[in-house]
Design a protein around this motif. Structure first.
Motif, short mmCIF file in Angstrom:
data_model
loop_
_atom_site.label_atom_id
_atom_site.label_comp_id
_atom_site.label_asym_id
_atom_site.label_seq_id
_atom_site.Cartn_x
_atom_site.Cartn_y
_atom_site.Cartn_z
N SER A 57 134.71 -0.63 -28.90
CA SER A 57 133.74 -1.67 -29.25
C SER A 57 132.91 -2.14 -28.05
N ARG A 58 133.37 -1.84 -26.84
CA ARG A 58 132.71 -2.38 -25.63
C ARG A 58 131.80 -1.36 -24.95
N ILE A 59 131.38 -0.33 -25.66
CA ILE A 59 130.56 0.72 -25.06
C ILE A 59 129.29 0.16 -24.43
N MET A 60 128.65 -0.82 -25.07
CA MET A 60 127.40 -1.36 -24.53
C MET A 60 127.61 -2.10 -23.20
N LEU A 61 128.85 -2.41 -22.86
CA LEU A 61 129.15 -3.10 -21.61
C LEU A 61 129.66 -2.16 -20.53
N ALA A 62 129.96 -0.92 -20.91
CA ALA A 62 130.70 -0.04 -20.01
C ALA A 62 129.95 0.28 -18.73
N HIS A 63 128.63 0.29 -18.78
CA HIS A 63 127.84 0.61 -17.58
C HIS A 63 128.03 -0.42 -16.48
N SER A 64 128.47 -1.61 -16.85
CA SER A 64 128.51 -2.72 -15.90
C SER A 64 129.74 -2.74 -15.00
N PHE A 65 130.78 -1.99 -15.35
CA PHE A 65 132.05 -2.25 -14.68
C PHE A 65 132.21 -1.53 -13.35
N TRP A 66 131.39 -0.50 -13.07
CA TRP A 66 131.61 0.30 -11.86
C TRP A 66 130.28 0.60 -11.19
N GLU A 92 123.89 9.56 -19.68
CA GLU A 92 123.32 10.44 -18.66
C GLU A 92 122.02 9.89 -18.10
N ILE A 93 121.20 9.26 -18.95
CA ILE A 93 119.95 8.66 -18.50
C ILE A 93 120.23 7.58 -17.45
N ILE A 94 121.28 6.81 -17.69
CA ILE A 94 121.66 5.75 -16.74
C ILE A 94 122.09 6.34 -15.40
N GLY A 95 122.67 7.52 -15.44
CA GLY A 95 123.13 8.15 -14.21
C GLY A 95 124.61 8.40 -14.16
N ARG A 96 125.29 8.21 -15.30
CA ARG A 96 126.72 8.48 -15.38
C ARG A 96 126.96 9.94 -15.75
N ASN A 97 128.14 10.42 -15.42
CA ASN A 97 128.54 11.77 -15.80
C ASN A 97 129.28 11.73 -17.13
N VAL A 98 129.03 12.72 -17.97
CA VAL A 98 129.59 12.76 -19.32
C VAL A 98 130.41 14.02 -19.51
N LYS A 189 126.74 -14.92 -19.39
CA LYS A 189 127.87 -14.88 -18.47
C LYS A 189 128.90 -13.89 -19.00
N GLY A 190 129.47 -13.09 -18.09
CA GLY A 190 130.43 -12.10 -18.53
C GLY A 190 131.63 -11.99 -17.60
N VAL A 191 132.69 -11.38 -18.12
CA VAL A 191 133.89 -11.17 -17.32
C VAL A 191 134.33 -9.72 -17.44
N ILE A 192 134.77 -9.16 -16.33
CA ILE A 192 135.30 -7.81 -16.26
C ILE A 192 136.70 -7.92 -15.68
N MET A 193 137.70 -7.47 -16.45
CA MET A 193 139.09 -7.67 -16.06
C MET A 193 139.83 -6.34 -15.97
N PHE A 194 140.51 -6.12 -14.86
CA PHE A 194 141.34 -4.93 -14.67
C PHE A 194 142.81 -5.32 -14.76
#
Length: 248
Positions: A57-66, A92-98, A189-194
């Motif tokens: 469900s969090r795919i739209m946020l995934a670019h932000s974590f790394w 891939e457009i964003i620059g991530r590897n798939v 405002k957002g939070v990223i938790m490991f």
């Protein structure tokens, strides 16, 4: 007819650019707070591979974590389905590897998902080489917030830790899809938790199942905690996955 149009190359490409642009805007306009960085610090400092897991469900946020500029490269596992095509293109457009291929499911000793075997090998090599393998363990079709076993076997073969990752943005919209897909707002405002790393302790099915339950519980709790911090809706998981030996 409508489904055919939506899955056409032109529309898929258009969707991909729209999604990519929105994900970039979410990353840049959100005031992010990072929690649990101590859980990944030893692996980042020593360039050791990790299997990072977050819910579909969090795919739209995934670019932000790394960060894009980092010694460790991120590789994201995205399904081979037609619906996954524009998500892969956007990534891939964003620059991530798939890496394309669904999470591996097994029937006995046979991995039966389309593209799963090659994807498993690729993700193992990613982690072994000291990079970051990203897997949505309840994707591509659920059940929601239930950890499929593919990531467990990848982590064991790569001798890499599984890291729970939770992402939440204040005032997000939850769609009525199987996964309660999240549409984050801009300028929020957002939070990223490991979470703490989880390892597979053993080589038999009981060890795999124990690790699966541990990481699943940790990921459910972490995501619910992140949503609570952002004042969001509490999303509950679907019914638990039953092992073959438990089925009547």
């Amino acid at each position: 007819m409508l489904k055919k149009i939506i899955r056409s190359k032109f529309i898929q490409t258009l969707f991909a650019y729209i999604i990519a642009a929105y994900m970039v805007l979410v990353r840049r306009t959100t005031r992010w707070e990072y929690l649990g960085l101590e859980n990944i610090a030893p692996y980042r400092e020593q360039n050791k591979g990790m299997i990072v897991n977050y819910w579909h469900s969090r795919i739209m946020l995934a670019h932000s974590f790394w960060p894009l500029k980092d010694p460790q490269t991120v590789y994201m596992l995205i399904s081979m389905s037609k619906d996954g095509e524009f998500v892969a293109r956007a990534t891939e457009i964003i620059g991530r590897n798939v890496i394309r291929g669904s999470s591996a499911k097994r029937k006995g000793d046979v991995i039966d998902n389309k593209g799963a075997l090659a994807a498993v090998r690729d993700m193992i090599n990613v982690a072994k080489s000291g990079n970051i393998a990203i897997i949505t363990p309840d994707g591509p079709k659920g059940p929601r917030m239930r950890f499929q076993p593919g990531a467990i076997r990848i982590a064991k073969s790569a001798k890499a830790p599984m890291i729970p990752l939770a992402l939440s943005v204040k005032n997000s919209i939850h769609l009525k899809s199987w996964d309660r897909f999240v549409i984050p707002p801009l300028f929020s405002k957002g939070v990223i938790m490991f979470g703490a790393p989880v390892f597979v302790d053993g080589n038999d099915e009981d060890a795999y199942e124990a690790a699966r339950l541990t990481i699943e519980t940790a990921l459910i709790n972490l995501q619910q905690e992140a949503d609570e911090l952002m004042g969001g809706e509490r999303i509950e998981p679907a019914a638990p996955i039953m092992r073959e030996t438990e089925k009547v």
